[in-house]
Enzyme design. Structure first.
Site, PDB file in Angstrom:
ATOM      1  CD  GLU A  55     -17.517 -54.693  30.198  1.00 21.75           C
ATOM      2  OE1 GLU A  55     -18.473 -55.263  29.663  1.00 21.75           O
ATOM      3  OE2 GLU A  55     -17.294 -53.479  30.082  1.00 21.75           O
TER       4      GLU A  55
ATOM      5  CD1 TRP B 276     -22.161 -57.125  30.777  1.00 22.56           C
ATOM      6  CD2 TRP B 276     -23.818 -58.054  29.604  1.00 22.56           C
ATOM      7  NE1 TRP B 276     -23.253 -56.288  30.857  1.00 22.56           N
ATOM      8  CE2 TRP B 276     -24.284 -56.833  30.139  1.00 22.56           C
ATOM      9  CE3 TRP B 276     -24.674 -58.819  28.816  1.00 22.56           C
ATOM     10  CZ2 TRP B 276     -25.576 -56.370  29.918  1.00 22.56           C
ATOM     11  CZ3 TRP B 276     -25.979 -58.354  28.604  1.00 22.56           C
ATOM     12  CH2 TRP B 276     -26.410 -57.146  29.145  1.00 22.56           C
TER      13      TRP B 276
ATOM     14  CD1 TRP C  58     -35.247 -58.514   8.913  1.00 18.24           C
ATOM     15  CD2 TRP C  58     -34.452 -56.623   9.783  1.00 18.24           C
ATOM     16  NE1 TRP C  58     -35.183 -58.674  10.281  1.00 18.24           N
ATOM     17  CE2 TRP C  58     -34.699 -57.521  10.843  1.00 18.24           C
ATOM     18  CE3 TRP C  58     -33.938 -55.354  10.090  1.00 18.24           C
ATOM     19  CZ2 TRP C  58     -34.455 -57.204  12.180  1.00 18.24           C
ATOM     20  CZ3 TRP C  58     -33.688 -55.036  11.411  1.00 18.24           C
ATOM     21  CH2 TRP C  58     -33.952 -55.951  12.438  1.00 18.24           C
TER      22      TRP C  58
ATOM     23  CG  ASN D 187     -18.421 -53.480  23.906  1.00 14.62           C
ATOM     24  OD1 ASN D 187     -18.656 -54.480  23.257  1.00 14.62           O
ATOM     25  ND2 ASN D 187     -19.305 -52.942  24.728  1.00 14.62           N
TER      26      ASN D 187
ATOM     27  CD1 TRP E 195     -31.794 -59.269  13.726  1.00 15.70           C
ATOM     28  CD2 TRP E 195     -30.108 -60.609  14.286  1.00 15.70           C
ATOM     29  NE1 TRP E 195     -32.327 -60.496  14.013  1.00 15.70           N
ATOM     30  CE2 TRP E 195     -31.324 -61.334  14.372  1.00 15.70           C
ATOM     31  CE3 TRP E 195     -28.908 -61.242  14.597  1.00 15.70           C
ATOM     32  CZ2 TRP E 195     -31.359 -62.681  14.750  1.00 15.70           C
ATOM     33  CZ3 TRP E 195     -28.950 -62.588  14.979  1.00 15.70           C
ATOM     34  CH2 TRP E 195     -30.158 -63.286  15.051  1.00 15.70           C
TER      35      TRP E 195
ATOM     36  CD1 TRP F 186     -23.434 -58.772  15.901  1.00 17.30           C
ATOM     37  CD2 TRP F 186     -24.814 -57.283  14.982  1.00 17.30           C
ATOM     38  NE1 TRP F 186     -22.679 -57.972  15.085  1.00 17.30           N
ATOM     39  CE2 TRP F 186     -23.501 -57.049  14.503  1.00 17.30           C
ATOM     40  CE3 TRP F 186     -25.851 -56.466  14.537  1.00 17.30           C
ATOM     41  CZ2 TRP F 186     -23.219 -56.014  13.601  1.00 17.30           C
ATOM     42  CZ3 TRP F 186     -25.565 -55.452  13.635  1.00 17.30           C
ATOM     43  CH2 TRP F 186     -24.270 -55.228  13.181  1.00 17.30           C
TER      44      TRP F 186
END
Length: 585
Positions: free
Chosen positions: A392, A395, A424, A459, A477, A500
């Site tokens: 994590e 990341w 969208w 998460n 998004w 996202w």
């Protein structure tokens, strides 16, 4: 929101709208507001071709001859709010001692930046609460913390130089912030400093491994996590002392500083009660749910490493509350691989607000895993709980490296420009329902209501909620990215953007045809007991079994719970079609 990020006695939570801030531009369609902030492809490409971090580092070379000064200044930012293991602060203190000068700490509040970056009132209040503790700790060391609220933001560089001149400081230390606006600000500070004989020193501190170190065999930055993570671990273990070494807190100033005609007044600089426009209406609850200070962060880390998870801490709760069962075999960290995606217990560390604000360093977190396992080499594998948790942190590094190498992602552009024309929807009613947790999909609504009440979200729930917005509702998004930043106490531009774009399949390593979550099957995996949904969706508090994940229409109507906004199967077909041919209906 990382794809995977560091991510509470249970009480039902009925609130579905955020009490944390007053809405901005409430009379303006959200989609229009977000789209006005998207850079053109050409402008974004120009920034990508000449990233601002390189310009900042180049501006630090060949400093002008330093004039004689009377103090050393450390400029604290929102991402490094701690005294220990803080590189710029440690270097500033060492230099002050070497030169026999006092150390002064500066903090600049910039409301215009908070608006531009969609900062939440909760995050700003968390900053204020931590600053009050820091001011007290620094004062015990006879180190003044001077704070100022400054607008407009374009004038912050000349203000900083003016402050340095007022305290007769010719040395400035700061940790690097990697966002485009902040880098441009600091480049300007360097330009002005050189003209005044002031030497600025900017230090890499936020990450385990700084940007530019990890590259592919072709010498390029990685755009896929897995190979990045493998090299990240190799580089880290090859030089652990360099990347994980702890740093001492600042040494005390001579007490005589309190008699200095200029410096003594700095001790009286107040920490504001709030920043106008960012009043935190649920401050009392946030104070309990997210206690301030490095000591609190360390205790949360200790509980994660050495105690078991609790179903009683799914909802609003005090993370420092006693009662967690100690375990050297089944602690949250040790079973993280198996339990990390379960939202019906406190399976995650809840350290993300503290890492985002720099209240605890990522280095300290990794060092603590070495102590837990009794090993020298860092584990960041997929075969163990601790290894998965350290991933994590990798990341977090990865998404900041992406932000630095491809700064267009902080300018509203998709990482994968081929998806810039995806069609969208602009359904404001659907967007409002998603924000308020009334989509008719229980796991999504529980997630959104958790955000609205806790200023944070598990998460896996972040991923489900984000996937639902972008693939089921087919909403941009960037609307979700903005909303999360405005709600979360742990808002971090790089991690939020990366998460996202991963969910929207516009980011690094996209898989649009395979990465479409079924929210109902995800719900059964993420909340197998249903306790998470029942904690945050009181309409369903008496529903058990599979119905809690997908209430039949008659039951939903009886309980006053909304029916689903869209049919998942139909929405999936629509999403696949629009990604296959961007721009098509």
């Amino acid at each position: 929101m990382n794809k995977r990020s560091l991510s509470p006695s249970a009480r039902s939570v009925s609130a579905v709208v955020s009490p944390s801030k007053k809405p901005r531009n409430s009379n303006q369609h959200d989609a229009h507001f977000v789209h006005n902030k998207i850079a053109t492809a050409d402008n974004a490409a120009r920034v990508d071709a000449d990233p601002p971090l390189g310009k900042l580092l180049a501006s630090l070379q060949n400093p002008t001859l330093q004039a004689q000064g009377s103090a050393v200044v450390y400029w604290m930012r929102m991402e490094d709010m701690r005294l220990s293991d803080n590189r710029a602060l440690s270097q500033a203190s060492a230099q002050a001692k070497l030169d026999g000068l006092p150390l002064i700490v500066l903090f600049v509040f910039s409301p215009q930046d908070y608006v531009a970056h969609d900062r939440s009132a909760r995050r700003i209040d968390f900053t204020l609460r931590n600053l009050r503790l820091l001011k007290y700790s620094l004062a015990k060391l006879d180190i003044p913390l001077h704070t100022v609220v400054h607008s407009p933001r374009r004038d912050i560089p000349p203000y900083v130089i003016s402050f340095l001149q007022s305290v007769r400081a010719t040395l400035l230390f700061a940790n690097i912030e990697y966002e485009v606006d902040e880098l441009r600000r600091d480049i300007r500070v360097c330009e002005l400093a050189k003209k005044q004989g002031i030497t600025p020193t900017y230090v890499h501190d936020k990450l385990i491994i700084e940007p530019g170190v990890i590259k592919s065999q072709q010498g390029r930055p990685y755009a896929v996590y897995s190979p990045f993570q493998r090299q990240w671990l190799t580089v880290l273990n090859a030089d652990r002392d360099k990347y994980l070494a702890g740093l001492p807190p600042p040494e005390a100033n001579p007490s005589s500083i309190r008699d200095h005609p200029t410096y003594r007044t700095l001790f009286d600089s107040p920490i504001p009660d709030h920043i106008d426009g960012f009043e935190c209406a649920d401050r009392d609850q946030m104070t309990v749910t997210w206690p301030a200070g490095s000591d609190a962060a360390r205790e949360m880390l200790r509980k994660f490493l050495y105690t078991k998870s609790r179903s009683t801490h799914v909802g609003l709760s005090d993370p420092l509350e006693g009662g967690a069962e100690p375990s050297d075999k089944r602690s949250r960290a040790l079973v993280y691989k198996e339990q990390r995606d379960k939202a019906d217990r406190d399976t995650t560390s809840r350290l993300s607000p503290y890492l985002s604000a720099g209240v605890i360093s990522a280095r300290e977190c990794v060092r603590a895993t070495l102590d837990l396992l009794g090993v020298k080499n860092v584990k960041a594998d997929r075969d163990s709980g601790v290894g998965m948790w350290v991933q994590e942190i990798a990341w977090r590094d990865f998404y900041t490296h992406v932000l630095v190498a491809f700064p267009r992602v902080s300018m509203g552009r998709p990482f994968q420009e081929k998806y810039a024309d995806v069609k969208w929807e602009t359904n404001q009613a659907h967007l409002d329902a998603w924000k308020e947790g009334r989509t008719g999909v229980p796991i999504v609504d529980a997630a959104m209501r958790q955000a609205n009440t806790m200023g944070w979200m598990h998460n896996r729930a972040r991923m489900i909620a984000a996937m639902y917005l972008t693939k089921d509702l087919m909403l941009d998004w960037r609307l979700g990215e903005k909303h999360f930043m405005e709600q979360f106490i742990d808002g971090d531009l790089a991690s939020n953007n990366g998460g996202w774009q991963w969910s929207a399949s516009t980011g690094t390593d996209p898989q649009p045809y395979f990465r479409i979550f079924n929210p109902y099957s995800q719900s059964e995996k993420t909340d197998p007991t249903g306790d998470y949904i029942r904690a945050f969706v009181p309409e369903l508090r008496k529903v058990f079994g599979k119905d809690v994940h997908c209430p039949p229409p008659k039951l939903a109507d009886k309980l006053g719970y909304p029916r689903p906004l869209v049919d998942h199967k139909e929405a999936r077909v629509r999403a696949l079609r629009r990604y296959k041919t961007p721009g098509s209906e």
